[in-house]
Every structure is written in C-alpha cells, then in structure tokens.
Write an enzyme that holds these catalytic residues in place. Structure first.
Site, PDB file in Angstrom:
ATOM      1  CG  ASP A  34      -8.175   0.324   2.785  1.00 51.51           C
ATOM      2  OD1 ASP A  34      -8.772  -0.260   2.321  1.00 51.51           O
ATOM      3  OD2 ASP A  34      -6.874   0.486   2.727  1.00 51.51           O
ATOM      4  CE  LYS A  45      -4.093  -1.936   1.862  1.00 48.47           C
ATOM      5  NZ  LYS A  45      -5.284  -1.805   2.805  1.00 48.47           N
TER       6      LYS A  45
END
Ligand code: ATR
Length: 483
Positions: free
Chosen positions: A319, A283
């Site tokens: 997210d 990420k």
C-alpha cells in the site's frame, strides 16, 4: 463446463441470451418455471433452436423456483418437454421413481438428481450426495454456506467425493469461491448468469470465462485471492487475472469473503494457496498468523500482501509503495516537502509512514483528535482536528484524503468542506470509487494537480503481482476490461 441459467420468459428470449453469451458458455439450463406458461408447453422445440446442449429444469417454489403447479401438472409438462433432445433433465431428490425418469432413460437424456438447502449446509450432505448418485447420472447439491468454515467443509466434501459425477453449488455470497473454483471442487459445471447478477453470489458467464478463466482451472493451477469483509466489490481480480494470463501463468485470483481469519488460513493451506491480498478489516488481524514480516509491515503495523514461503506465511505491505509511486518524482524534486493528511485510520497509517520515510513534513487532521495524536506521535508529525482544516490553507504542497468520506454512493460528501485551495497544491484522494470525488472536483476547479485512488490501487497491485509471481506486471495485460 460453464452453464448459463436462462431467465427469459420466452424461448426466443432464451435464444438471445445464449447468443449474447455464446463465446463464454458450454451448456445452458432452460428453466420452465421462469418461462411464460404458454412458452413452457412448447419447450420440446428448444434444443433445435440452439447449438448448445441444454439442461431441462422445472423448479418448484419449495426448491427456490417459480412452479406452483400440482406435481401431476408439473410432471405432464416435463414429460411433453422430454420429446425434445435435451442433454440433461434435473429431477429433485424427493421425486420418486416416475415416468419422467423412465422417459429420460428411454430417450438417452441424462439425469441430474438435485437437492437445495437455502438455510445452510446440511450435516448429512455427504451421504445425501452418495444416495443421489444411485438414482441419477449426476448428483447436484445446492446449499448455502454462511461462513468461511462452511466453504472449507464444502471443498473437503467435494474432495472426499472425488470421482463421483457431481455439481456442488454454494449459493449466496459465501459460495463464490465454489462457483469460481468449481473445477478444483470436481464439479461438472458451474452456473452463470447473463450480465448483471440477479441474486448475490451469481457471476456472469463473461466474467467466469474471460476474467477468471474458471474452465481452465486444473490441479496444477496456483490459487491466489483477496480476503476482506465486504470484498465482492473489489477490483483486484481485474488486475491480477489479466496479468497471469499475459505471462502465461496457470493461476487464478478470486475474492474470499471472510468472517474468521484463522479459518481462512486453514482453507488457504487446504487449497495450497500461494498468496493473497488483505483488505478491510483484516490488515492488522492477519499479523498474528504470519511467520515472517518485512520492516515496512512491522513499522506500519498493517499488512496487505501475504505470500507462501517454505513452512510459513510471509507478510508484506505494498500500500505504501502504491501510494508513493504517483508522487515520488515530486517528492524527490522537492516539489512536495509538506503534506496535510486527512484521516488517521488504517489507510492513513501506511501513508503517513510512507511520507515520513521520504522526509516529508506531515500534519494529520482527524475528526477524533486522540487518533490523530497517537498516529502523529508514532511518526513524529503535527496533528489537529478536522474542524481546523482551514488554518492550513495555502500552507502545504500536498493534501491527501484517506477517510471514507466521499466514497460511493456518497458523491457529495467532502471531509474538508469549505477549504479554499490556492491552486498550487497537489491533491490526492485514495478513494477509487468514484474516481472523481467531491474533494477532487473542488480542487480541480481551483487549478490543483490531482491524483486518484485508482493510481494507488493499480500500483500496489502491480507490486503485489511481482511478489506473487516473481515477474514484473506485464505491459500488455488488459486490466481495464473488468475494473
Ligand atoms: P481505514 O482503514 O479505511 O482507514 P478506519 O481505520 O476505520 O478505516 O478509519 C477511517 C477514517 O475515516 C478515520 O480517520 C475516521 O475518523 P475517526 O478517527 O474520527 O473515526 C474517518 N472518518 C470516517 N467517517 C468520517 C466522517 N463522517 N467524517 C470525518 N472523518 C471520518
């Protein structure tokens, strides 16, 4: 074609396997080496026992099979089986011109010429496939990629061999993209298993057909995926593929195990991918390859969604949105104004930012205090060590668990063991396997309101779907079937 590799010891058992998978397959492979010896002698009957075309294979131990007979004995059994109406017979690369080949030709049974490499991808794969096709109707290369670079090599080779009837199999977990995108790689068929995989990298016929719709992939199919390491347990294909199907979009979403992010970007461009999800541990690593990022990505410092825009890759973060969605009303109503966040890793970063962005007062608890401190400093929060968790009993509206403690298979681990809930707290564990973690079980017993990791997973996925396709996630998509 989707080809079911039969693994039963009896011909009747193989027929049952075909029956169970009949809706998902086009062809089956009968492996004489997996049958009981007596059954193998009756194999010629098999094509009359089923309504699917059958490939006849008798795999030696040296090629990953179970046949340890002499070559002479193996040949005799194959010759007798060829009295049956098989569609194909598999003959290995090194088997010289022989009676098996002659009999297959005489009976109009097509010949697959194959080689196996369990160690890697041989450097001369291109010329070997070329040679195979001179001696058979279809060339089959089953090789073992060990990196995303190997996967790229195999897609390139497949393209260079366009027009040649072939089957390129990527064995092991690295080979999964080749198994799913077999049609994109120009392979005649892909091998599938019945139910649960027996070896890593195998995919069930049901999943290939219903989840991936692998047999529908063509040159116009838009390719999406998820990159991670590990990645094979991911539920994301179960969210996106049914969504594509429901809006009638010719697209596919599949997992890519990745070791080197730069090589993956080369593959993504080669396959003209339209976008992908990013999971642990990439990420942050992905950021340096992006030409454009959103404000959230910049501030959170991590990206879980990448899409192709003209001339570059653009990074977004869904997210934080996925996390907030289930509790947003409670934040807006003032029911949640204070929160305890357990953990200070990558996942916690997006969550702390999301809560602070909505004005919630946050205290971060972490095993390693220095990590809690730096995340707290960045986001203007309080922080403390995990050991002091009980100091915060009865003090907060929301408790969020972001560590890996309690994750499958650690059903009985709880990062704040002994913490006493008042029952008024909202408790949110972002772990989604298992759905009900130990922490949530304790909180439920105290009467707390619970939120589950699967809510976050689904909501971040739905927003990602919108970024990928430009459409809302369809209400009628059946994402539960493969989750
Ligand atoms: P992720 O991206 O999933 O958040 P990470 O960045 O490795 O992964 O962070 C893992 C988090 O889980 C950290 O907060 C870590 O605590 P440390 O910073 O002290 O390492 C926490 N964690 C992992 N194992 C833990 C354990 N056994 N007990 C307590 N905390 C743990």
């Amino acid at each position: 074609m989707i080809c079911l590799t039969l693994s039963s010891k009896t011909l009747a058992g193989c027929c049952d396997e075909i029956r169970r998978n009949r809706d998902y397959i086009d062809i089956a492979e009968l492996r004489l080496d997996l049958l009981d010896e007596k059954e193998a002698l009756d194999a010629k009957q098999f094509p009359t026992m089923t309504d699917v075309p059958v490939i006849l294979t008798f795999r030696r131990v040296s090629d990953g099979g179970k046949c340890s007979l002499s070559e002479r004995a193996r040949k005799q059994i194959l010759l007798s089986a060829l009295d049956g109406d098989f569609a194909y017979v598999d003959i290995e690369e090194d088997v010289k011109k022989n009676e098996v080949e002659a009999k297959a030709r005489e009976r109009g049974i097509r010949i697959i010429r194959s080689f196996h490499d369990f160690d890697g991808v041989p450097e001369d794969i291109y010329s070997r496939i070329h040679k195979l096709i001179e001696r058979g109707d279809v060339a089959k290369a089953a090789v073992t990629p060990h990196s995303i670079q190997d996967v790229l090599t195999l897609f390139r080779i497949a393209d260079e061999l366009k027009g040649i009837p072939k089957i390129i199999v990527g064995m092991g977990e690295w080979g999964i993209p080749l198994r799913i995108l077999y049609a994109r790689a120009g392979s005649l068929l892909t091998f599938a298993c019945d139910g649960e995989p027996i070896a890593p990298g195998q995919i069930s016929a049901r999943e290939l057909k219903l989840l991936y719709r692998a047999d529908k992939v063509d040159d116009r199919t838009a390719i999406y995926g998820i990159i991670g390491n590990p990645v094979l347990h991911t539920s994301s294909p179960a969210i996106h593929n049914p969504g594509f199907h429901a809006i009638n979009y010719n697209a596919i979403y599949l997992p890519f195990l990745v070791d080197n992010i730069r090589h993956f970007f080369t593959l993504a461009e080669y396959l003209r991918m339209r976008g992908f999800s990013v999971t642990i541990p990439f990420k942050k690593d992905v950021l340096m390859y992006l030409g454009n990022i959103t404000r959230e990505v910049k501030q959170i410092g991590s990206c879980n969604t990448v899409i192709r825009v003209p001339g570059m890759w653009k990074g977004m973060n869904t997210d934080y949105y996925g996390f907030l969605h289930p509790i947003l009303k409670d934040i807006e109503s003032g029911r949640i104004s204070t929160a305890l966040v357990i953990g200070a890793g990558g996942a916690s970063q997006a969550i702390v930012w999301a809560l602070r962005n909505r004005g919630v007062k946050v205290t971060i608890l972490n095993r390693t205090l220095s990590r809690a401190e730096s995340l707290a400093t960045l986001n203007l929060c309080e922080y403390d060590t995990l050991e002091n968790a009980r100091k915060y009993e009865g003090q907060v509206d929301l408790i969020v668990q972001t560590t890996s403690v309690g994750l499958y298979p650690d059903f009985d681990a709880n990062p704040i063991e002994g913490f006493v809930f008042s029952g008024k707290e909202i408790v949110y564990d972002i772990i989604y396997k298992p759905r009900m973690t130990k922490l949530l079980r304790v909180a439920e017993a105290a009467g707390c309101t619970l939120h589950y990791g699967e809510e976050m997973l689904l909501e971040q996925g739905k927003l990602q779907f919108e970024l990928f396709t430009g459409y809302h996630y369809p209400n009628d998509a059946d994402y539960s079937a493969f989750a």
